[in-house]
Scaffold this active site. Structure first.
Site, PDB file in Angstrom:
ATOM      1  N   ASP A  44       0.986  -5.280  -0.725  1.00 24.38           N
ATOM      2  CA  ASP A  44       1.173  -6.721  -0.522  1.00 24.38           C
ATOM      3  C   ASP A  44       2.334  -7.236  -1.381  1.00 24.38           C
ATOM      4  O   ASP A  44       2.714  -8.403  -1.301  1.00 24.38           O
ATOM      5  CB  ASP A  44      -0.123  -7.508  -0.762  1.00 24.38           C
ATOM      6  CG  ASP A  44      -0.674  -7.331  -2.161  1.00 24.38           C
ATOM      7  OD1 ASP A  44      -0.066  -6.612  -2.977  1.00 24.38           O
ATOM      8  OD2 ASP A  44      -1.742  -7.923  -2.449  1.00 24.38           O
ATOM      9  N   ASP A  97      -2.435  -2.217   1.882  1.00 23.52           N
ATOM     10  CA  ASP A  97      -3.123  -3.224   1.076  1.00 23.52           C
ATOM     11  C   ASP A  97      -3.918  -4.188   1.951  1.00 23.52           C
ATOM     12  O   ASP A  97      -3.426  -4.633   2.992  1.00 23.52           O
ATOM     13  CB  ASP A  97      -2.088  -4.055   0.289  1.00 23.52           C
ATOM     14  CG  ASP A  97      -2.188  -3.833  -1.201  1.00 23.52           C
ATOM     15  OD1 ASP A  97      -3.304  -3.540  -1.692  1.00 23.52           O
ATOM     16  OD2 ASP A  97      -1.156  -3.947  -1.869  1.00 23.52           O
ATOM     17  N   LYS A 103      -6.216  -0.337   0.547  1.00 22.55           N
ATOM     18  CA  LYS A 103      -6.351  -0.577  -0.893  1.00 22.55           C
ATOM     19  C   LYS A 103      -6.934  -1.969  -1.081  1.00 22.55           C
ATOM     20  O   LYS A 103      -6.530  -2.912  -0.398  1.00 22.55           O
ATOM     21  CB  LYS A 103      -5.008  -0.457  -1.612  1.00 22.55           C
ATOM     22  CG  LYS A 103      -5.136  -0.723  -3.125  1.00 22.55           C
ATOM     23  CD  LYS A 103      -3.915  -0.265  -3.895  1.00 22.55           C
ATOM     24  CE  LYS A 103      -2.732  -1.188  -3.811  1.00 22.55           C
ATOM     25  NZ  LYS A 103      -2.977  -2.576  -4.275  1.00 22.55           N
ATOM     26  N   GLU A 110      -8.123  -4.805  -4.072  1.00 24.22           N
ATOM     27  CA  GLU A 110      -8.122  -5.181  -5.488  1.00 24.22           C
ATOM     28  C   GLU A 110      -9.544  -5.498  -5.945  1.00 24.22           C
ATOM     29  O   GLU A 110     -10.279  -6.211  -5.263  1.00 24.22           O
ATOM     30  CB  GLU A 110      -7.207  -6.391  -5.709  1.00 24.22           C
ATOM     31  CG  GLU A 110      -5.751  -6.027  -5.558  1.00 24.22           C
ATOM     32  CD  GLU A 110      -4.793  -7.116  -6.015  1.00 24.22           C
ATOM     33  OE1 GLU A 110      -5.225  -8.100  -6.648  1.00 24.22           O
ATOM     34  OE2 GLU A 110      -3.586  -6.959  -5.729  1.00 24.22           O
ATOM     35  N   GLU A 154      -3.495  -0.766 -13.020  1.00 24.78           N
ATOM     36  CA  GLU A 154      -2.242  -1.503 -13.231  1.00 24.78           C
ATOM     37  C   GLU A 154      -2.239  -2.200 -14.587  1.00 24.78           C
ATOM     38  O   GLU A 154      -3.185  -2.921 -14.936  1.00 24.78           O
ATOM     39  CB  GLU A 154      -2.042  -2.539 -12.108  1.00 24.78           C
ATOM     40  CG  GLU A 154      -0.752  -3.342 -12.305  1.00 24.78           C
ATOM     41  CD  GLU A 154      -0.214  -4.024 -11.055  1.00 24.78           C
ATOM     42  OE1 GLU A 154      -0.773  -3.828  -9.954  1.00 24.78           O
ATOM     43  OE2 GLU A 154       0.779  -4.757 -11.182  1.00 24.78           O
TER      44      GLU A 154
HETATM   45  O1  KIV Z   1       1.449  -4.208  -3.588  1.00 23.69           O
HETATM   46  C1  KIV Z   1       1.818  -3.264  -4.285  1.00 23.69           C
HETATM   47  O2  KIV Z   1       2.953  -2.806  -4.178  1.00 23.69           O
HETATM   48  C2  KIV Z   1       0.856  -2.714  -5.234  1.00 23.69           C
HETATM   49  C3  KIV Z   1       1.237  -1.740  -6.253  1.00 23.69           C
HETATM   50  C4  KIV Z   1       0.171  -0.969  -6.867  1.00 23.69           C
HETATM   51  C5  KIV Z   1       2.541  -1.438  -6.621  1.00 23.69           C
HETATM   52  O3  KIV Z   1      -0.271  -3.057  -5.157  1.00 23.69           O
END
Ligand code: KIV
Length: 274
Positions: free
Chosen positions: A57, A96, A126, A128, A191
């Site tokens: 993202d 993401d 992915k 968060e 991160e």
């Molecule tokens: O959006 C992104 O690029 C990320 C990273 C871990 C670099 O979430």
């Protein structure tokens, strides 16, 4: 109908599946990941043999020009992930879940992640969050959707965190990573975490950790391609190593082109039809 088999030795470079990606940890094989948002860069990155490509993202900032990752939409991420999915033959492609798709309940999360897998040919999402997202991670995995969790600095929570700061809460971060792995995440992005803490988290979970600003003790690393290739304008985070200066290369090329056009040196004989 026949399924492609994964145990034949015919292809020199087999696609990296989720189990293969997880297996890199036990094998001590360090994982390299970079972001890509379109066909051209994704096929270039894939040709190098890196293990993972992330349709992050971060596109919201480095491609769309926003100041945070919050504005990019699910439809926009899918549009870009579809181009990346079409380009990649080898790397595992992770997409993401954009804000707030993973936070609208498990039903919505499965619907959004399901669209990503159905419409893009990419293999994983992915998400968060750590312990507070364990239920969502478990529901996605139960639906057949591999999940990479993302702990430590979570850019989608920038307003709660009060900025892009190094995250140092040892017990909470260990708890988050363990909860994400227990819920079925196949890998965890760490991160902006002090290196010693990221090393401890890496030892505490059975799945690969992918660091960004989390030191060398992680099982792999990820960077935003625009940052490491020198395409980003202005400030880049301290954890970025810049491996090329493509802004300079592109500007020099465009300067030469503009000068050639003005001086009538381009087009020349070799680039003209008669
Ligand atoms: O959006 C992104 O690029 C990320 C990273 C871990 C670099 O979430």
């Amino acid at each position: 109908m026949s399924y492609p088999t994964s145990d034949s030795n015919t292809a020199s470079r087999q696609p990296i599946t989720v189990p293969k990606f997880v297996g890199f940890k036990a094998a001590g094989h360090k994982i390299s990941m970079l972001t890509a948002y379109d066909y051209a860069l994704a096929s270039l990155l894939d040709s190098t043999g890196i293990e993972g490509i992330l349709v992050g993202d971060s596109i919201s900032m480095v491609v769309q020009g926003h100041s945070t990752t919050l504005p990019v939409t699910l439809d926009e991420i899918i549009y870009h992930a579809e181009m990346v999915g079409r380009a990649v033959r080898h790397a595992l492609v992770v997409v993401d879940m954009p804000f707030p798709a993973g936070h609208l309940g498990t039903h919505e999360a499965v619907a959004s992640a399901g669209r990503i897998l159905k419409e893009t040919r990419c293999q994983a999402v992915k998400l968060e969050g750590g312990a507070e997202q364990a239920g969502v991670i478990a529901a996605l995995v139960a639906a057949g959707i591999p999940v990479m969790a993302h702990c430590g600095l979570r850019p989608q929570s920038v307003h709660v965190l009060g900025g892009y700061k190094v995250q140092r809460e040892r017990e909470r971060l260990l708890f988050d990573a363990r909860a994400a792995a227990d819920a079925g995440a196949f890998a965890i992005v760490l991160e902006c975490i002090p290196a010693d803490l990221a090393t401890d988290i890496t030892a505490a979970v059975p799945v690969p950790t992918i660091g960004i600003g989390a030191g060398a003790g992680c099982d792999g690393q990820v960077l935003v391609s625009h940052d490491m290739l020198g395409l980003t304008e202005g400030h880049v985070p301290r954890f970025v190593k810049t491996y090329a200066n493509l802004r300079e290369t592109i500007c020099e090329a465009v300067d030469r082109y503009r000068d050639d056009v003005r001086a009538a040196r381009f087009p020349d004989e070799g680039t003209t039809f008669h």
